[in-house]
Motif scaffolding. Sequence first.
Motif, PDB file in Angstrom:
ATOM      1  N   GLU A   1       0.831  -1.200   0.000  1.00 45.62           N
ATOM      2  CA  GLU A   1       0.000   0.000   0.000  1.00 45.62           C
ATOM      3  C   GLU A   1       0.867   1.252   0.000  1.00 45.62           C
ATOM      4  O   GLU A   1       0.579   2.229  -0.698  1.00 45.62           O
ATOM      5  N   ILE A   2       1.940   1.225   0.769  1.00 46.07           N
ATOM      6  CA  ILE A   2       2.859   2.362   0.825  1.00 46.07           C
ATOM      7  C   ILE A   2       3.501   2.585  -0.544  1.00 46.07           C
ATOM      8  O   ILE A   2       3.566   3.717  -1.044  1.00 46.07           O
ATOM      9  N   VAL A   3       3.954   1.498  -1.154  1.00 47.59           N
ATOM     10  CA  VAL A   3       4.585   1.590  -2.474  1.00 47.59           C
ATOM     11  C   VAL A   3       3.588   2.108  -3.504  1.00 47.59           C
ATOM     12  O   VAL A   3       3.903   2.997  -4.310  1.00 47.59           O
ATOM     13  N   PHE A   4       2.379   1.572  -3.470  1.00 52.56           N
ATOM     14  CA  PHE A   4       1.334   1.989  -4.401  1.00 52.56           C
ATOM     15  C   PHE A   4       1.047   3.480  -4.281  1.00 52.56           C
ATOM     16  O   PHE A   4       1.003   4.207  -5.283  1.00 52.56           O
ATOM     17  N   MET A   5       0.859   3.971  -3.051  1.00 55.44           N
ATOM     18  CA  MET A   5       0.537   5.379  -2.847  1.00 55.44           C
ATOM     19  C   MET A   5       1.692   6.285  -3.263  1.00 55.44           C
ATOM     20  O   MET A   5       1.483   7.356  -3.833  1.00 55.44           O
ATOM     21  N   GLU A   6       2.915   5.852  -2.994  1.00 53.59           N
ATOM     22  CA  GLU A   6       4.075   6.667  -3.365  1.00 53.59           C
ATOM     23  C   GLU A   6       4.219   6.736  -4.887  1.00 53.59           C
ATOM     24  O   GLU A   6       4.477   7.808  -5.454  1.00 53.59           O
ATOM     25  N   LEU A   7       4.013   5.613  -5.571  1.00 47.52           N
ATOM     26  CA  LEU A   7       4.089   5.613  -7.029  1.00 47.52           C
ATOM     27  C   LEU A   7       2.964   6.448  -7.635  1.00 47.52           C
ATOM     28  O   LEU A   7       3.177   7.207  -8.590  1.00 47.52           O
ATOM     29  N   LYS A   8       1.771   6.306  -7.081  1.00 44.57           N
ATOM     30  CA  LYS A   8       0.637   7.084  -7.583  1.00 44.57           C
ATOM     31  C   LYS A   8       0.898   8.574  -7.401  1.00 44.57           C
ATOM     32  O   LYS A   8       0.647   9.378  -8.299  1.00 44.57           O
ATOM     33  N   LYS A   9       1.390   8.954  -6.238  1.00 43.86           N
ATOM     34  CA  LYS A   9       1.714  10.357  -5.963  1.00 43.86           C
ATOM     35  C   LYS A   9       2.752  10.853  -6.967  1.00 43.86           C
ATOM     36  O   LYS A   9       2.627  11.962  -7.500  1.00 43.86           O
ATOM     37  N   ALA A  10       3.766  10.026  -7.242  1.00 45.21           N
ATOM     38  CA  ALA A  10       4.819  10.425  -8.171  1.00 45.21           C
ATOM     39  C   ALA A  10       4.278  10.604  -9.588  1.00 45.21           C
ATOM     40  O   ALA A  10       4.723  11.485 -10.330  1.00 45.21           O
ATOM     41  N   ILE A  11       3.303   9.785  -9.974  1.00 46.91           N
ATOM     42  CA  ILE A  11       2.677   9.927 -11.294  1.00 46.91           C
ATOM     43  C   ILE A  11       1.854  11.203 -11.349  1.00 46.91           C
ATOM     44  O   ILE A  11       1.931  11.980 -12.301  1.00 46.91           O
ATOM     45  N   PHE A  12       1.066  11.449 -10.300  1.00 44.63           N
ATOM     46  CA  PHE A  12       0.202  12.623 -10.289  1.00 44.63           C
ATOM     47  C   PHE A  12       0.987  13.928 -10.251  1.00 44.63           C
ATOM     48  O   PHE A  12       0.585  14.911 -10.873  1.00 44.63           O
ATOM     49  N   ASP A  13       2.085  13.957  -9.508  1.00 44.52           N
ATOM     50  CA  ASP A  13       2.797  15.233  -9.414  1.00 44.52           C
ATOM     51  C   ASP A  13       3.894  15.382 -10.476  1.00 44.52           C
ATOM     52  O   ASP A  13       4.637  16.350 -10.483  1.00 44.52           O
ATOM     53  N   GLY A  14       3.977  14.402 -11.381  1.00 45.72           N
ATOM     54  CA  GLY A  14       4.861  14.542 -12.531  1.00 45.72           C
ATOM     55  C   GLY A  14       6.280  14.063 -12.330  1.00 45.72           C
ATOM     56  O   GLY A  14       7.103  14.178 -13.244  1.00 45.72           O
ATOM     57  N   ARG A  15       6.599  13.515 -11.161  1.00 50.19           N
ATOM     58  CA  ARG A  15       7.953  12.980 -10.968  1.00 50.19           C
ATOM     59  C   ARG A  15       8.176  11.746 -11.844  1.00 50.19           C
ATOM     60  O   ARG A  15       9.291  11.465 -12.276  1.00 50.19           O
ATOM     61  N   ILE A  16       7.103  10.975 -12.048  1.00 52.39           N
ATOM     62  CA  ILE A  16       7.136   9.882 -13.023  1.00 52.39           C
ATOM     63  C   ILE A  16       6.208  10.291 -14.152  1.00 52.39           C
ATOM     64  O   ILE A  16       5.026  10.532 -13.943  1.00 52.39           O
ATOM     65  N   LYS A  17       6.749  10.364 -15.348  1.00 51.08           N
ATOM     66  CA  LYS A  17       6.005  10.947 -16.459  1.00 51.08           C
ATOM     67  C   LYS A  17       5.387   9.873 -17.368  1.00 51.08           C
ATOM     68  O   LYS A  17       5.806   8.715 -17.353  1.00 51.08           O
ATOM     69  N   GLU A  18       4.397  10.303 -18.123  1.00 52.33           N
ATOM     70  CA  GLU A  18       3.746   9.414 -19.079  1.00 52.33           C
ATOM     71  C   GLU A  18       4.781   8.824 -20.031  1.00 52.33           C
ATOM     72  O   GLU A  18       5.660   9.523 -20.533  1.00 52.33           O
ATOM     73  N   GLY A  19       4.704   7.519 -20.253  1.00 44.35           N
ATOM     74  CA  GLY A  19       5.627   6.842 -21.156  1.00 44.35           C
ATOM     75  C   GLY A  19       6.839   6.242 -20.479  1.00 44.35           C
ATOM     76  O   GLY A  19       7.577   5.456 -21.095  1.00 44.35           O
ATOM     77  N   GLU A  20       7.067   6.588 -19.211  1.00 42.43           N
ATOM     78  CA  GLU A  20       8.221   6.034 -18.499  1.00 42.43           C
ATOM     79  C   GLU A  20       7.988   4.578 -18.128  1.00 42.43           C
ATOM     80  O   GLU A  20       6.863   4.156 -17.841  1.00 42.43           O
ATOM     81  N   HIS A  21       9.079   3.812 -18.093  1.00 40.78           N
ATOM     82  CA  HIS A  21       9.037   2.414 -17.662  1.00 40.78           C
ATOM     83  C   HIS A  21       9.143   2.361 -16.143  1.00 40.78           C
ATOM     84  O   HIS A  21       9.950   3.081 -15.538  1.00 40.78           O
ATOM     85  N   LEU A  22       8.353   1.498 -15.538  1.00 37.31           N
ATOM     86  CA  LEU A  22       8.452   1.259 -14.106  1.00 37.31           C
ATOM     87  C   LEU A  22       9.132  -0.094 -13.913  1.00 37.31           C
ATOM     88  O   LEU A  22       8.537  -1.146 -14.163  1.00 37.31           O
ATOM     89  N   VAL A  23      10.368  -0.041 -13.482  1.00 37.90           N
ATOM     90  CA  VAL A  23      11.184  -1.254 -13.359  1.00 37.90           C
ATOM     91  C   VAL A  23      11.178  -1.721 -11.905  1.00 37.90           C
ATOM     92  O   VAL A  23      11.556  -0.974 -10.992  1.00 37.90           O
ATOM     93  N   GLU A  24      10.739  -2.949 -11.699  1.00 34.03           N
ATOM     94  CA  GLU A  24      10.549  -3.481 -10.345  1.00 34.03           C
ATOM     95  C   GLU A  24      11.788  -3.334  -9.465  1.00 34.03           C
ATOM     96  O   GLU A  24      11.714  -2.822  -8.343  1.00 34.03           O
TER      97      GLU A  24
END
Length: 226
Positions: free
Chosen positions: A18-41
Amino acid sequence: MDAELKPVKIDDLRPIREIVFMELKKAIFDGRIKEGEHLVENMIAEKMNVSRTPVREALRQLEAEGLVINIPRRGAIVKGITMKDAEEIYDLREVLEGLMVRLACQNRTEEDISRLNQILVLMEKAVQEKKYNKYLELHKDYNDIILSSSKNKKLQLMMENIYEYLTSLRSVSLYSQDRRVLAIEEHRQIVNAIDKRNEVEAEKLARSHVKKAKKSFFDNLIEAND
């Protein structure tokens, strides 16, 4: 992926996935992780100081919410929605949902009101039993009934598109148990206004509800990043 992700805090008692999910979601929403980027486990696991299993589970959840797509031989890629997108969606929803309930006041049937009240009872039960997925299903049924009652095909198409976006936002806006309880009471007030065919009151309540949902969404994102 160059985004800075925070390591999981030792004193955070939430499930790691849940912590990982929320942090990744936050990063997507605030633009730290951008559209088209690969998420590598393994990169995410290393940055957040966790094993790959909760990361894999978080990526599946992001995919289920439409924020990530899984492409064969390429892996998880961000589909994305930004904070600006979210703000615009909530602003549109506020205006259009206000119109939706006004029209529902004019066109609703006794059966519509009866079904809405039944759904509210079931939503309360789902919250009490902490069945979040069931709550979301019922929430969709609630919206579908009112939207259908509006009898406006163009509005229905627009709202269906907005609700599709909101699928990925609701897990944040309705993140806390307290917010879910309050949201049900807000829904009940809206249904009562529709029952009385009070268009002005119904629109006022609906727009207030959306504003509170928007505030909850951004408050929870800020809290998740503290």
